[in-house]
Design a protein around this motif. Structure first.
Motif, PDB file in Angstrom:
ATOM      1  N   MET A  99       0.831  -1.204   0.000  1.00 49.16           N
ATOM      2  CA  MET A  99       0.000   0.000   0.000  1.00 49.16           C
ATOM      3  C   MET A  99       0.863   1.250   0.000  1.00 49.16           C
ATOM      4  N   PHE A 100       1.985   1.205   0.730  1.00 44.96           N
ATOM      5  CA  PHE A 100       2.840   2.381   0.836  1.00 44.96           C
ATOM      6  C   PHE A 100       4.064   2.329  -0.083  1.00 44.96           C
ATOM      7  N   GLY A 101       4.200   1.228  -0.811  1.00 43.08           N
ATOM      8  CA  GLY A 101       5.283   1.160  -1.784  1.00 43.08           C
ATOM      9  C   GLY A 101       6.639   0.745  -1.233  1.00 43.08           C
ATOM     10  N   TYR A 102       6.649   0.048  -0.122  1.00 45.00           N
ATOM     11  CA  TYR A 102       7.909  -0.389   0.479  1.00 45.00           C
ATOM     12  C   TYR A 102       8.098  -1.885   0.296  1.00 45.00           C
ATOM     13  N   ALA A 103       9.331  -2.291   0.411  1.00 43.50           N
ATOM     14  CA  ALA A 103       9.614  -3.729   0.505  1.00 43.50           C
ATOM     15  C   ALA A 103       9.113  -4.215   1.859  1.00 43.50           C
ATOM     16  N   LEU A 104       8.933  -5.511   1.971  1.00 42.40           N
ATOM     17  CA  LEU A 104       8.274  -6.082   3.140  1.00 42.40           C
ATOM     18  C   LEU A 104       8.967  -5.691   4.444  1.00 42.40           C
ATOM     19  N   ALA A 105      10.273  -5.654   4.471  1.00 42.04           N
ATOM     20  CA  ALA A 105      10.979  -5.416   5.738  1.00 42.04           C
ATOM     21  C   ALA A 105      11.240  -3.933   6.009  1.00 42.04           C
ATOM     22  N   GLU A 106      11.094  -3.080   5.055  1.00 45.79           N
ATOM     23  CA  GLU A 106      11.498  -1.678   5.213  1.00 45.79           C
ATOM     24  C   GLU A 106      10.773  -0.926   6.334  1.00 45.79           C
ATOM     25  N   PRO A 107       9.463  -1.095   6.561  1.00 46.64           N
ATOM     26  CA  PRO A 107       8.824  -0.303   7.613  1.00 46.64           C
ATOM     27  C   PRO A 107       9.236  -0.687   9.035  1.00 46.64           C
ATOM     28  N   VAL A 108       9.710  -1.888   9.240  1.00 43.70           N
ATOM     29  CA  VAL A 108      10.013  -2.366  10.599  1.00 43.70           C
ATOM     30  C   VAL A 108      11.095  -1.486  11.217  1.00 43.70           C
ATOM     31  N   GLY A 109      10.829  -1.065  12.494  1.00 50.38           N
ATOM     32  CA  GLY A 109      11.799  -0.247  13.216  1.00 50.38           C
ATOM     33  C   GLY A 109      11.601   1.241  12.992  1.00 50.38           C
ATOM     34  N   ARG A 110      10.694   1.627  12.146  1.00 45.62           N
ATOM     35  CA  ARG A 110      10.478   3.045  11.874  1.00 45.62           C
ATOM     36  C   ARG A 110       9.207   3.508  12.594  1.00 45.62           C
ATOM     37  N   SER A 111       9.135   4.809  12.870  1.00 46.41           N
ATOM     38  CA  SER A 111       7.949   5.364  13.525  1.00 46.41           C
ATOM     39  C   SER A 111       6.765   5.292  12.566  1.00 46.41           C
ATOM     40  N   ALA A 112       5.608   4.905  13.102  1.00 48.43           N
ATOM     41  CA  ALA A 112       4.402   4.852  12.266  1.00 48.43           C
ATOM     42  C   ALA A 112       4.018   6.237  11.762  1.00 48.43           C
ATOM     43  N   LEU A 113       4.412   7.283  12.505  1.00 47.78           N
ATOM     44  CA  LEU A 113       4.063   8.639  12.098  1.00 47.78           C
ATOM     45  C   LEU A 113       4.785   9.054  10.819  1.00 47.78           C
ATOM     46  N   GLU A 114       5.868   8.384  10.465  1.00 49.05           N
ATOM     47  CA  GLU A 114       6.560   8.714   9.207  1.00 49.05           C
ATOM     48  C   GLU A 114       5.668   8.466   7.991  1.00 49.05           C
ATOM     49  N   PHE A 115       4.684   7.594   8.181  1.00 47.29           N
ATOM     50  CA  PHE A 115       3.807   7.239   7.060  1.00 47.29           C
ATOM     51  C   PHE A 115       2.536   8.109   7.018  1.00 47.29           C
ATOM     52  N   VAL A 116       2.516   9.144   7.862  1.00 43.06           N
ATOM     53  CA  VAL A 116       1.384  10.064   7.943  1.00 43.06           C
ATOM     54  C   VAL A 116       1.861  11.455   7.541  1.00 43.06           C
ATOM     55  N   VAL A 117       1.045  12.182   6.780  1.00 40.87           N
ATOM     56  CA  VAL A 117       1.419  13.542   6.378  1.00 40.87           C
ATOM     57  C   VAL A 117       1.535  14.409   7.620  1.00 40.87           C
ATOM     58  N   PRO A 118       2.438  15.396   7.648  1.00 44.96           N
ATOM     59  CA  PRO A 118       2.688  16.195   8.857  1.00 44.96           C
ATOM     60  C   PRO A 118       1.438  16.794   9.479  1.00 44.96           C
ATOM     61  N   GLU A 119       0.504  17.273   8.650  1.00 41.84           N
ATOM     62  CA  GLU A 119      -0.672  17.945   9.210  1.00 41.84           C
ATOM     63  C   GLU A 119      -1.627  17.001   9.916  1.00 41.84           C
ATOM     64  N   HIS A 120      -1.463  15.683   9.785  1.00 38.25           N
ATOM     65  CA  HIS A 120      -2.344  14.732  10.445  1.00 38.25           C
ATOM     66  C   HIS A 120      -1.643  13.965  11.581  1.00 38.25           C
ATOM     67  N   ARG A 121      -0.387  14.269  11.859  1.00 36.96           N
ATOM     68  CA  ARG A 121       0.338  13.502  12.864  1.00 36.96           C
ATOM     69  C   ARG A 121      -0.183  13.761  14.282  1.00 36.96           C
ATOM     70  N   ASP A 122      -0.604  14.990  14.578  1.00 37.98           N
ATOM     71  CA  ASP A 122      -1.175  15.269  15.896  1.00 37.98           C
ATOM     72  C   ASP A 122      -2.446  14.467  16.105  1.00 37.98           C
ATOM     73  N   LEU A 123      -3.273  14.333  15.072  1.00 40.76           N
ATOM     74  CA  LEU A 123      -4.492  13.533  15.168  1.00 40.76           C
ATOM     75  C   LEU A 123      -4.136  12.084  15.480  1.00 40.76           C
ATOM     76  N   ALA A 124      -3.142  11.543  14.797  1.00 40.24           N
ATOM     77  CA  ALA A 124      -2.752  10.155  15.029  1.00 40.24           C
ATOM     78  C   ALA A 124      -2.219   9.974  16.450  1.00 40.24           C
ATOM     79  N   ARG A 125      -1.417  10.940  16.969  1.00 45.07           N
ATOM     80  CA  ARG A 125      -0.886  10.843  18.333  1.00 45.07           C
ATOM     81  C   ARG A 125      -2.022  10.807  19.345  1.00 45.07           C
TER      82      ARG A 125
END
Length: 613
Positions: free
Chosen positions: A342-368
């Motif tokens: 869905m996000f265009g990454y290889a299977l292992a690439e998202p592991v270890g990264r913050s989930a907020l990196e996959f959210v546009v900046p203006e919506h990160r406060d909502l996600a938090r």
């Protein structure tokens, strides 16, 4: 000026100059007596059948028969003069100058026509339409036929047959207004409206102004005999398919919807969607095609880009509907294949990264806030793919124990298409709202779940039924305002629509806010998506009250005529006019009982006969 001048028209006869026979004529034909002037039959006796017949015909005729002098003085008026225009002939014969009652704007034209006729040396007739003032002060459109019998010793005047054509003129004006409205709608629609011949090349008989923007050619170039034909602009690979699709549709008597590509005058390719239908003659033959052609190039290009993206994703994914991730303190521990694709990454690439990196900046406060609160309610936000493009997401998470620690499991659904469709719908509503609100009918949109919940109703509902659009939608008033006599039939039709989704085309009455019964024609369809799923209900309510009133008046008029004809105390017949068939000339078409009794034949015998003259 010829044989007369303008002052002669304005002159009036003094009472002492009035010929008494003028009054006698009116009394004769209205059935009244007038001293010793009662006419006699040719044999010197009392009035014969010919006079009685003429009296009855003039008394019951709907057309006015007048005799006027060249200066406009009224010398005779049949009883219809009072019925149609409200004037008592006993008071007006010899004293009224009819030219004083012609509308000032029409009088010069009437005078000019009369002058030309008077200049002729023989018996002539002329036809004119003008406005004549009614006794109540209103203006009535009339059509008159004047026959100039100045040299006839029995007349010595102008015989004028007049009929009231006010209704026809008002209908013509209404038709012209309808054409002006239609022209306005077409000129404001971003579509190429056409009427063309059903032959190769589709030569146009009419092309709207939008043709220039769509094809690069002015409308006149696309008309019959013009520089280019619309069919020539269709790209070679689509021409036969378009031709076959149209011919198949008109052979089945239905409209057609086609998508194809055209080449503009500048060589650019434009993708179009066409909606059309056949126009059929009296014998059922196709005399033309009419329709609208919309430019859907941008939509087509967006579809193409979407298909390409979907193909790339399908190449990476084996099967998945939702993306799933497990995060601890916002850091991704696990992600499934659907999410990475869905996000265009290889299977292992998202592991270890913050989930907020996959959210546009203006919506990160909502996600938090959602994560901190432990909310399990779904919410929307916009994600960002690896390539920087944005993606609309529906997100829903909950706490979960994973490998001995509390984590948050989140399901992520890509709703880009739904959002795009909603945005496209909003844009379409904005583009066409002005067009819809110009149409002389109520346009409405309801939800498709059978709840009769209105989404939109055009402002015309207030003019038609007296309810503001907000009032109509808030009260869900359609079912409540159905006329009691029509309710059961209309609700059965509504049930069939809910069950089968078949289009509705019904005529019924709605009760306006002030209690009036308004006849409407409802045309409603269920709009479906590309996959066949119901999207919304769309319809139009057209006010047909005037048409219904006219139909009722016609029926009543026919009944009155039928009663007058059948019950007339004199013999009356309808006789065929001369035609190309000698056998049909002067044949009795209809006879009343009085005529059968008079001639001694049965109705069947007379209907098989022709008149002797």
């Amino acid at each position: 000026m010829g044989r007369y001048t303008r002052p002669r028209y304005r002159g009036r006869k003094r009472e002492e100059d009035v010929d008494p026979s003028d009054h006698d004529r009116n009394e004769l034909h209205s059935g009244a007596r007038s001293g010793d002037h009662e006419p006699t039959h040719a044999n010197g006796g009392r009035p014969g059948e010919d006079v009685l017949w003429l009296r009855s015909a003039l008394k019951n005729a709907s057309e006015i028969v007048k005799v006027v002098d060249p200066d406009g003085t009224l010398r005779y008026a049949s009883p219809a003069f009072e019925k149609v225009l409200g004037y008592d002939s006993a008071e007006t014969v010899g004293t009224m100058n009819v030219l004083d009652h012609v509308h000032p704007d029409d009088l010069p034209r009437v005078l000019e026509a009369t002058e030309r006729a008077l200049a002729e040396e023989s018996v002539v007739s002329n036809v004119a339409e003008y406005r004549f003032r009614h006794a109540d002060g209103s203006w009535r459109w009339v059509e008159s036929v004047g026959t100039y019998l100045l040299d006839d010793p029995q007349v010595r005047g102008i015989v004028v047959n007049v009929r009231d054509v006010t209704g026809r003129r008002e209908a013509e004006e209404a038709a012209r207004e309808g054409e002006r409205r239609l022209a306005s709608v077409i000129s404001n629609a971003h579509a190429y409206a056409y009427r063309c011949l059903n032959e190769p090349g589709w030569p146009n008989e009419y092309a709207s102004d939008y043709a220039l923007e769509l094809t690069g050619y002015p409308p006149e170039d696309l008309l019959v005999g013009g520089k280019v034909q619309l069919g020539d602009l269709i790209v070679e690979e689509d021409r036969q398919r378009v031709w076959d699709g149209v011919q198949e549709a008109i052979a089945e008597g239905r409209g057609f919807e086609l998508r194809y590509a055209i080449r503009r005058s500048d060589g650019r390719i434009r993708h179009v969607r066409e909606y059309g239908q056949g126009v059929y003659g009296e014998g059922g033959e196709v005399v033309a095609l009419e329709g609208l052609v919309y430019d859907i190039t941008e939509h087509r290009e967006a579809e193409e880009r979407l298909r390409e993206a979907e193909e790339r994703l399908r190449g990476l994914a084996d099967a998945a509907f939702e993306g799933l991730l497990i995060a601890d303190g916002g850091v991704i521990l696990e992600a499934n294949r659907a999410l990475t694709e869905m996000f265009g990454y290889a299977l292992a690439e998202p592991v270890g990264r913050s989930a907020l990196e996959f959210v546009v900046p203006e919506h990160r406060d909502l996600a938090r806030r959602k994560i901190a609160s432990g909310s399990e309610d779904p919410y929307d936000l916009v994600g960002v793919r690896k390539d920087g493009t944005r993606i609309d997401l529906e997100v829903r998470g909950r706490a979960y124990s994973y490998r001995g620690r509390s984590v948050r499991v989140t399901a992520v659904r890509d709703v880009t298409e739904r959002k795009a469709a909603e945005e496209a719908l909003r844009e379409a509503e904005e583009r066409y709202r002005t067009l819809v609100e110009r149409i002389p009918a109520v346009t409405f949109v309801d939800r498709a779940e059978g709840s009769e919940e209105p989404v939109y109703v055009s402002p015309q509902v207030e003019g038609m039924l007296g309810y503001a659009p907000e009032e109509w939608m808030a009260g869900r008033l359609w079912r409540e305002r159905l006329h009691p006599e029509d309710r059961e039939r209309v609700l059965r039709s509504d049930e069939r629509f809910d069950r089968d989704g078949e289009p509705v085309d019904e005529e019924y009455r709605l009760l306006a806010k002030d209690g009036r019964a308004v006849w409407v024609r409802e045309e409603t369809v269920l709009v479906r998506g590309e996959g066949g799923e119901p999207l919304f209900v769309q319809g139009i309510l057209t006010d047909i009250t005037e048409r219904k009133d006219a139909e009722r008046a016609l029926r009543e008029s026919e009944e009155r005529f039928r009663g007058t004809f059948e019950d007339a105390p004199i013999g009356v017949a309808l006789v065929g006019l001369p035609s190309s068939s000698p056998e049909a000339d002067r044949r009795y078409l209809r006879v009343n009982p009085a005529l059968c009794e008079m001639l001694g034949y049965s109705e069947e015998e007379l209907l098989s006969m022709t008149t002797p003259t």
